[in-house]
Design a protein around this motif. Structure first.
Motif, PDB file in Angstrom:
ATOM      1  N   GLU A 197       0.830  -1.204   0.000  1.00 23.52           N
ATOM      2  CA  GLU A 197       0.000   0.000   0.000  1.00 23.52           C
ATOM      3  C   GLU A 197       0.866   1.256   0.000  1.00 23.52           C
ATOM      4  OE1 GLU A 197      -2.761  -0.044   3.189  1.00 23.52           O
ATOM      5  OE2 GLU A 197      -3.812  -1.835   2.512  1.00 23.52           O
ATOM      6  N   LEU A 198       1.966   1.218   0.749  1.00 26.76           N
ATOM      7  CA  LEU A 198       2.835   2.382   0.829  1.00 26.76           C
ATOM      8  C   LEU A 198       3.585   2.633  -0.479  1.00 26.76           C
ATOM      9  CD1 LEU A 198       4.368   1.871   4.389  1.00 26.76           C
ATOM     10  CD2 LEU A 198       2.839   3.715   3.698  1.00 26.76           C
ATOM     11  N   LEU A 199       4.030   1.544  -1.124  1.00 29.01           N
ATOM     12  CA  LEU A 199       4.861   1.676  -2.327  1.00 29.01           C
ATOM     13  C   LEU A 199       4.098   1.375  -3.611  1.00 29.01           C
ATOM     14  CD1 LEU A 199       8.193   0.053  -1.043  1.00 29.01           C
ATOM     15  CD2 LEU A 199       7.444   2.431  -0.940  1.00 29.01           C
ATOM     16  N   ARG A 200       2.783   1.134  -3.483  1.00 28.16           N
ATOM     17  CA  ARG A 200       1.927   0.878  -4.643  1.00 28.16           C
ATOM     18  C   ARG A 200       2.387  -0.361  -5.418  1.00 28.16           C
ATOM     19  NH1 ARG A 200       0.723   7.016  -7.008  1.00 28.16           N
ATOM     20  NH2 ARG A 200      -0.114   7.845  -5.052  1.00 28.16           N
ATOM     21  N   LEU A 201       2.559  -1.439  -4.670  1.00 28.51           N
ATOM     22  CA  LEU A 201       2.934  -2.728  -5.244  1.00 28.51           C
ATOM     23  C   LEU A 201       1.984  -3.794  -4.716  1.00 28.51           C
ATOM     24  CD1 LEU A 201       6.799  -2.575  -4.636  1.00 28.51           C
ATOM     25  CD2 LEU A 201       5.664  -2.299  -6.851  1.00 28.51           C
TER      26      LEU A 201
END
Length: 225
Positions: A197-201
């Protein structure tokens, strides 16, 4: 605990139960609630500040399965971290413990103890935010991350440890910014889904990148191209 101590603890729990019932019925408002609120925050701040300053907070968090990379903290930073943890712990205490009825006499935990535990549970997120703001990713020691990730215990002389630390830091510096973030977040206890969620992965992509990053830092120099 003797019989008199047990009786006293039971009486305190019953009193806590009466107090909580009153607060729930009053919608957490009124002079009695205001007084309790102030006293509780003061009680929590004193205890949490001591826990952070002494370093005991990190072992407390570890017992809850929330392992943190402990860094040097100044006295002022400890007070600020404690204040934020108490604020967020109170939100948990109010919303889940009182309004959400998570706290009950039957659980056998005194109200103030439940509040301090709520502050302990709030501390990891407060500490992670502080790390990101105050130190960024570059200050993470990779050797600590790898030891935490793989539960590696190495035996050797202090000189060996210094050499290993230098090699690990050099390898860490050679990683991409994204891979450094991945290892840092994983070391701080974030799940693959949370990192995603933080790194969009996707969680699977996070897992694969962490595995490749770990292989990269452990690859001997003669294997590098």
């Amino acid at each position: 605990m003797g019989s008199s101590d047990s009786a006293l603890a039971a009486d305190r729990l019953r009193m806590d139960g009466v107090l909580v019932q009153h607060f729930r019925e009053s919608g957490l408002s009124g002079p009695r609630w205001d007084q309790f609120h102030r006293q509780l925050l003061g009680h929590g701040l004193a205890i949490v500040t001591k826990l952070v300053r002494s370093g005991a907070m990190f072992s407390r968090c570890g017992r809850h399965g929330r392992y943190l990379h402990q860094q040097d903290i100044t006295r002022q930073e400890a007070e600020e971290l404690a204040s934020d943890a108490v604020f967020e712990g109170f939100v948990y205490f109010r919303d889940r413990g009182l309004l959400g009825k998570e706290w009950s006499v039957e659980r056998g935990q005194p109200l103030k103890e439940y509040f301090v535990n709520a502050c302990v549970l709030a501390f990891p997120n407060v500490y992670r935010r502080w790390q990101r703001h105050a130190h960024g990713w570059q200050d993470v020691r990779l050797v600590d991350s790898l030891a935490s990730l793989e539960n590696v215990v190495t035996e050797g002389t202090p000189e060996d440890a210094v050499i290993e630390q230098a090699a690990a830091n050099a390898a860490f510096a050679a990683l991409s910014e994204d891979n450094r973030r991945l290892l840092f977040l994983h070391d701080q206890g974030y799940s693959h889904a949370e990192i995603g969620e933080l790194l969009r992965l996707s969680p699977r992509a996070v897992e694969g990148r962490i595995r490749r990053a770990r292989l990269a830092v452990r690859r001997p120099p003669d294997e590098e191209r």
